[in-house]
Design an enzyme around this catalytic site. Structure first.
Site, PDB file in Angstrom:
ATOM      1  N   ASP A   1     -35.056   6.385 -81.719  1.00 47.18           N
ATOM      2  CA  ASP A   1     -34.651   4.959 -81.443  1.00 47.18           C
ATOM      3  C   ASP A   1     -33.255   4.800 -81.766  1.00 47.18           C
ATOM      4  OD1 ASP A   1     -35.249   2.020 -81.713  1.00 47.18           O
ATOM      5  OD2 ASP A   1     -34.777   2.110 -83.854  1.00 47.18           O
ATOM      6  N   SER A   2     -32.605   3.526 -81.550  1.00 48.52           N
ATOM      7  CA  SER A   2     -31.238   3.170 -81.737  1.00 48.52           C
ATOM      8  C   SER A   2     -30.980   3.410 -83.194  1.00 48.52           C
ATOM      9  CB  SER A   2     -30.959   1.674 -81.104  1.00 48.52           C
ATOM     10  OG  SER A   2     -31.965   0.793 -81.848  1.00 48.52           O
TER      11      SER A   2
ATOM     12  N   CYS B   1     -37.906   2.872 -79.011  1.00 49.26           N
ATOM     13  CA  CYS B   1     -36.662   1.563 -78.847  1.00 49.26           C
ATOM     14  C   CYS B   1     -37.265   0.820 -77.771  1.00 49.26           C
ATOM     15  CB  CYS B   1     -35.320   1.970 -78.778  1.00 49.26           C
ATOM     16  SG  CYS B   1     -34.129   0.932 -78.364  1.00 49.26           S
TER      17      CYS B   1
ATOM     18  N   GLU C   1     -33.011  -6.419 -90.518  1.00 45.02           N
ATOM     19  CA  GLU C   1     -32.203  -5.371 -90.980  1.00 45.02           C
ATOM     20  C   GLU C   1     -31.707  -5.824 -92.419  1.00 45.02           C
ATOM     21  OE1 GLU C   1     -29.510  -2.083 -89.002  1.00 45.02           O
ATOM     22  OE2 GLU C   1     -31.010  -2.744 -88.058  1.00 45.02           O
TER      23      GLU C   1
ATOM     24  N   CYS D   1     -39.660  -5.673 -79.936  1.00 45.68           N
ATOM     25  CA  CYS D   1     -38.577  -4.922 -80.640  1.00 45.68           C
ATOM     26  C   CYS D   1     -38.956  -4.324 -81.906  1.00 45.68           C
ATOM     27  CB  CYS D   1     -37.320  -6.361 -80.924  1.00 45.68           C
ATOM     28  SG  CYS D   1     -35.983  -5.561 -81.840  1.00 45.68           S
TER      29      CYS D   1
ATOM     30  N   HIS E   1     -37.698  -4.231 -84.657  1.00 50.06           N
ATOM     31  CA  HIS E   1     -37.737  -4.701 -85.826  1.00 50.06           C
ATOM     32  C   HIS E   1     -38.365  -5.990 -86.100  1.00 50.06           C
ATOM     33  CE1 HIS E   1     -33.887  -2.509 -85.541  1.00 50.06           C
ATOM     34  NE2 HIS E   1     -33.145  -3.059 -86.629  1.00 50.06           N
TER      35      HIS E   1
HETATM   36  N1  DGL Z   1     -34.332  -0.792 -81.477  1.00 50.54           N
HETATM   37  C1  DGL Z   1     -34.045  -2.091 -80.457  1.00 50.54           C
HETATM   38  C2  DGL Z   1     -35.219  -2.276 -79.904  1.00 50.54           C
HETATM   39  O1  DGL Z   1     -36.356  -2.324 -80.070  1.00 50.54           O
HETATM   40  C3  DGL Z   1     -33.444  -3.125 -81.432  1.00 50.54           C
HETATM   41  C4  DGL Z   1     -32.017  -2.715 -82.101  1.00 50.54           C
HETATM   42  C5  DGL Z   1     -30.918  -2.446 -81.064  1.00 50.54           C
HETATM   43  O2  DGL Z   1     -30.635  -3.249 -80.579  1.00 50.54           O
HETATM   44  O3  DGL Z   1     -30.668  -1.363 -81.120  1.00 50.54           O
HETATM   45  O4  DGL Z   1     -34.999  -2.949 -78.870  1.00 50.54           O
END
Ligand code: DGL
Length: 271
Positions: free
Chosen positions: A13-14, A76, A155, A187, A189
């Protein structure tokens, strides 16, 4: 058991968001080992170009392959939207992203054929959910909205403060006007904001958590490929990040609902 089935599942993931997918694996596949990579040093992915996301994703996959994983989950939503097809062509390992499972969950639920999607700018401008939903049912009307501020709210732990409620309400207002009966939390989050989003959309709108549907489909695919770890010992988890481990461990425990350990830093640019 086949040797390969004993290997860990790789997830990237990011940053910390993909821990919502790890939480689902712990719940549904508690014996599987996990190697997680969170690209915290290059976070966020949400507003970056497809070329950059593809390059980052290739490096993340190469890192996970070094860890001898048997399967890769692109947790992600942004990377699944912009890079999954290309990395699937580049690497010979089974992979799953979060978009198709989320789309499947939404199409299975909708009755009035009006689905909403919220995600990052990258996810929404790629139309990945809209296309995946149309492949399953072309009569569904999809309204997708980029809601980047919600990533920061989740976050920072601003999950139910009055200020957060105002922002969420404002973002969701076009979806309420459309009369959707299903909303995809597109997403990593957004499951943390589930309660707030649910209270604003009302009980007649079903919220679809892509992480949950991804792990349901992952389980089926592991079974089909004879890759399920056939063991009764609890899974072992290892976490890697591209920036300092401290914040990841601290904020991550909220996303995972458990302690995030051990966490090690890696130089991802090497891969
Ligand atoms: N993990 C990213 C997503 O699910 C969200 C956070 C980011 O912008 O890196 O799209």
């Amino acid at each position: 058991m086949r040797d390969i089935a004993k290997r860990p599942i790789g997830i990237f993931d990011s940053g910390i968001g993909g821990l919502t997918v790890v939480a689902e694996i712990i719940k549904r596949l508690p014996n599987e080992d996990i190697v997680y990579f969170g690209d915290t040093g290059r976070y966020p992915y949400g507003g970056r170009s497809p070329e950059v996301i593809k390059r980052f994703s290739r490096q993340n996959v190469r890192f996970l392959l070094m860890k001898k994983v048997k399967y890769i989950i692109v947790a992600c939503n942004t990377a699944s939207s912009l890079a999954l097809n290309s990395i699937k062509r580049n690497f010979d390992i089974p992979m799953i992203g979060v978009i198709k499972p989320g789309a499947y969950g939404a199409v299975s639920n909708t009755k009035n054929k009006k689905i909403g999607v919220i995600g990052t700018v990258g996810t929404v401008s790629s139309s990945s959910y809209t296309k995946a939903i149309a492949e399953l049912d072309k009569n569904v009307e999809v309204t997708a909205i980029a809601t980047p501020l919600l990533v920061a709210l989740a976050e920072e732990g601003y999950v139910d403060k009055p200020a957060s409620m105002l922002i969420i309400k404002d973002y969701l207002s076009p979806l309420r006007k459309r009369g959707i009966d299903t909303l995809v939390l597109g997403c990593t989050h957004f499951p943390l904001l589930r309660k707030a989003i649910g209270s604003i959309m009302g009980k007649d709108v079903m919220l679809i958590d892509s992480a949950e549907w991804t792990v349901k489909m992952l389980k089926e695919d592991l079974l089909k490929r004879n890759l399920l770890k056939n063991s009764s010992s609890p899974g072992k988890y290892r976490y890697f990040v591209s920036d300092t481990p401290d914040k990841f461990a601290k904020v991550g425990s909220r996303f995972l609902g458990a302690t995030v350990s051990p966490v090690k830093k890696v130089n991802i640019e090497k891969y």
